[in-house]
Enzyme design. Sequence first.
Site, PDB file in Angstrom:
ATOM      1  N   HIS C 219      14.031  -7.291  21.735  1.00  0.00           N
ATOM      2  CA  HIS C 219      14.482  -6.253  22.654  1.00  0.00           C
ATOM      3  C   HIS C 219      15.051  -5.041  21.933  1.00  0.00           C
ATOM      4  CE1 HIS C 219      13.512  -9.120  25.585  1.00  0.00           C
ATOM      5  NE2 HIS C 219      14.128  -8.520  26.592  1.00  0.00           N
ATOM      6  N   SER C 223       8.721  -4.511  23.327  1.00  0.00           N
ATOM      7  CA  SER C 223       7.485  -5.254  23.104  1.00  0.00           C
ATOM      8  C   SER C 223       6.417  -4.367  22.477  1.00  0.00           C
ATOM      9  CB  SER C 223       6.967  -5.805  24.425  1.00  0.00           C
ATOM     10  OG  SER C 223       7.918  -6.675  24.991  1.00  0.00           O
ATOM     11  N   LYS C 247       2.975 -11.060  36.846  1.00  0.00           N
ATOM     12  CA  LYS C 247       1.827 -11.429  36.017  1.00  0.00           C
ATOM     13  C   LYS C 247       2.063 -12.786  35.349  1.00  0.00           C
ATOM     14  CE  LYS C 247      -1.354  -9.461  32.681  1.00  0.00           C
ATOM     15  NZ  LYS C 247      -1.664  -8.335  31.808  1.00  0.00           N
ATOM     16  N   ASP C 248       3.304 -13.008  34.875  1.00  0.00           N
ATOM     17  CA  ASP C 248       3.612 -14.287  34.238  1.00  0.00           C
ATOM     18  C   ASP C 248       3.561 -15.436  35.243  1.00  0.00           C
ATOM     19  OD1 ASP C 248       3.897 -13.320  31.666  1.00  0.00           O
ATOM     20  OD2 ASP C 248       6.018 -12.838  31.931  1.00  0.00           O
ATOM     21  N   GLU C 291      -1.303 -35.833  14.893  1.00  0.00           N
ATOM     22  CA  GLU C 291      -1.702 -35.229  16.149  1.00  0.00           C
ATOM     23  C   GLU C 291      -2.524 -33.976  15.872  1.00  0.00           C
ATOM     24  OE1 GLU C 291      -1.395 -37.372  18.612  1.00  0.00           O
ATOM     25  OE2 GLU C 291       0.018 -36.284  19.845  1.00  0.00           O
TER      26      GLU C 291
END
Lengths: 283, 240, 434
Positions: C219, C223, C247-248, C291
Amino acid sequence: MIRWISGFIGAGIVAVLAWSLLWSVVGVVTDPPAPTAEHYVHAHHPLLSAELPSEGLFGKYDVRQLQRGFQVYKEVCAACHSIRLVSFRDLKQLGYDDGQVKALATGWQIEQPSINPDTGEVATRKNLPSDHFPLVFANDVAARAANNNAVPPDLSLMTKARHEGPDYVYSLVGHGYVTQPADLLTKFPDAKTPNGLHYNQYFANLNIAMPPPLTQDGQVQYLDGTKPTVDQMAKDVAAFLTWTAEPNLDTRHGAGFAVLGFLLVFCFLAYGAYQNVWRNMKH
Amino acid sequence: MLLAKPAASVYQVEASRGDGEGQGGDIVIVASGKSHRRHGEDKGREMATVDNAVPPGEDPAPFHEAVDDPRRRDFINIAAVAWAGVGGAIVVLPLINQMSPSADVLALSTTEVDLSKIEAGQGIVTSFRKQPLFVRHLTPKEITEADAVPLGELRDPQTLAQRTKPGKENWLITLGVCTHLGCIPLGIHEGENRGQFGGYFCPCHGSQYDTAARIRKGPAPKNLAVPPYTFSSDTTVTVG
Amino acid sequence: MSFPWAKHYEPKFALTKWVDERLPLPRLVYSAVGAGYPVPRNLNYFWNFGVLAGAALAAQIVTGIVLAMHYAANGGVAFDSVEHIMRDVNAGWFLRYAHANGASMFFIVVYIHIFRGLYYGSYKAPREMVWLLGVVIFLLMMATAFMGYVLPWGQMSFWGAQVITGFFSAIPIVGDTIRVWLLGGYAPDDAALNRFFSLHYLLPFVIAAVIVLHIWALHIPGSNNPTGVDVKGEQDTVPFHPYYTAKDGFGLGVFLVLFAFLIFFAPNYLGHPDNYIPANPLATPAHIVPEWYFWPFYAILRAFTSDFILPAKLWGVLAMFGSIVLLFFLPWLDSSPVRSTNYRPLYRIFFWVLVADVLVLGYCGGSPAEPAYVIISQIAAAYYFAHFLVILPIVSRMERPRPLPNSITEAVLAKHGGTSPAESAVSGSVLAAE
């Protein structure tokens, strides 16, 4: 500066890898990897499909098949193999009622380890519906002693503990025991099955300690009139062991469709909200 | 002025802004890449340009700037959030329910007790649902004592007959859990303090129970609980 | 935070005002992930993955806490306690499958998040600290995932613990002592299982704390965006809420569909059958693999097969850790002033080669240690290191970037067929600065 250092380190690592690569290639050329009998046989005999109704997205157990499979397990496999993670009460999922489960538990050939209530000495007692299926052999040493130095594995999770487990169980017990092909021995003279072991084309190293468990049609008398061929018994026991490994499959698939439906509606609404919020904003 | 116009005009404004900014832009790109010190210095200049370009009080494209009915437009937002809320609530259910007794615990809910070896006057402690279970073979004297108590004197009025099975009044089967705060009362084994009423005595806070395991004195509010049980034969009891 | 046009929190009610004056937590949230955080308006779907990673961590913590209510960290009963969860605990199978597959979802999301950062140059100035903290989170995730995989105490759990702690025995002189100290014994057993359980419960909260720092650091400059061009003014940004929360929300829906599909219809697809066999210290499985999310690193480990001054084993361990540690230096290895690979035609080729290379490494890492796979992983591992340590620094100096748009808004409008001002003037000045 950092670029010079990094370039030096990078070149160094690449050089070390090139050195390793060189010797790998030399190794392959001078000592090419020899094909093994296992690879050869497994490549020519892929697992057969058990065609269980529990397979696939819409898979669901066939309770009658599970009951038949339990009968095969009880009359054939249970002599050596335990299903220690399953409880007698779980058999209610196969359609048995409380009374039948209790009768099955009390009548089970092997009893639960317990203590004598008067003397405190080691003893056994009849199984209760709340008990897990008892171990066949108290420990691995006992199992080895009774089975020619081999431990019969617990079968509770067998179909989840092998790749394509249900097909593996079906293929192994239903169609795996064949006479060792002569051409295999000409190709791989060392592959001769040792005494005391049995050739099985689906077993990892081809030589299994377990004698053929399903030897002839009619070995088990099914109560529902299904013809007990070896193939049918192998399928049914594979189905039963699929259930012992994953008893919640029916619930899981049912819940899965409800959840996916709910989430797809959410995606639809969320996409609408996203477009709505952004309707006046190019991006 | 702009706010009153249809939304399309906003884009034109933005486009013209983009145009007008062409000369300022290259300075910033240089700054952002090569020299970070210059970046900071330039920022003020750059910001000033932009701030000057945007008329005060103008919001580029606020989301609520809907020309048509805003309530209908926002319905989908509300629906999506509400749907998510329902989903969140549903997902909490398994998280709560996993703390309920599991299937194996529920399956342990019956206990069989063999009565054949308990003499009159004796008792045994066994376990029912992981709690102590008192099984006491009452003597005729204890039964008489229990029956002699007037119900009006009791805090939790119950007769011995109500607390036992018909014809088997000599078998008193209760949980060994004091109804005050859950300690195990004394008195089931011979030689233990049975309190002044000859039943059970809880050492934690002094509750006293009589020969029918009814509360007579002390802080406990209730008689010792009688679990559901049946006589499966003359000498065997199935509890639960 | 650093944009002067960021909106400020204005409590509307007496109660929120009262709270705000005493503990401005709502204000903090508002400025961090609310309407008070201006975000470039042109972010594409790849920018959803940061929020998705947070969601995956939250899901792991919630399911993990409830699983810990039923799990017993003792070698004698750990395996059976997991099966107890699967069979008898109410909805236990759902919780355990959600946790096991949640780990995979977390890594899928984080890998996409990392490659997004690589592609769009999000690691470059002034966001270096965001990147460094991100690499720390990645390392913590790997440690957490490894220890979590040990807990069911199946064959892969046991032999995974054996092999991974075996890395430390590659350290000269003190290696074996360190390994015995880590395990609290000569082989994984109760002591190791208990400490792994303790740390597996602790580390997710450390990750959450580093995520707070990661977002804090983000921040400061704000972004990044697909053009890599800095925000010039208010018209380049939209408030995080409601634009990116909406959107998220949609991205989260798609994420959950995939997650639910794994849980309900393919719960063991990403797992290994051998972990349904109880741990047996006397029998190694025929084919040990970690994994899937560790496969590329496992391939690098196994690529070093010949001694070269140092023993091959030590080279393998050093290179495996080095392959992640080098990410810490990435902001300074790439000196290109252009962030977004969209405008870097030459680097773009190498970027996609790297993606393919990591996929090849992953495939080899999951395959048996046969000569063909070893040879391929040796070549692929060499490219991996060459990419970051040699190619990237050289390319970033010599390549000629494509012209950048003047601003985010301009790029957006050009995409939508609006007026597209000449871009060439800008690129000229970029190169002049080079």
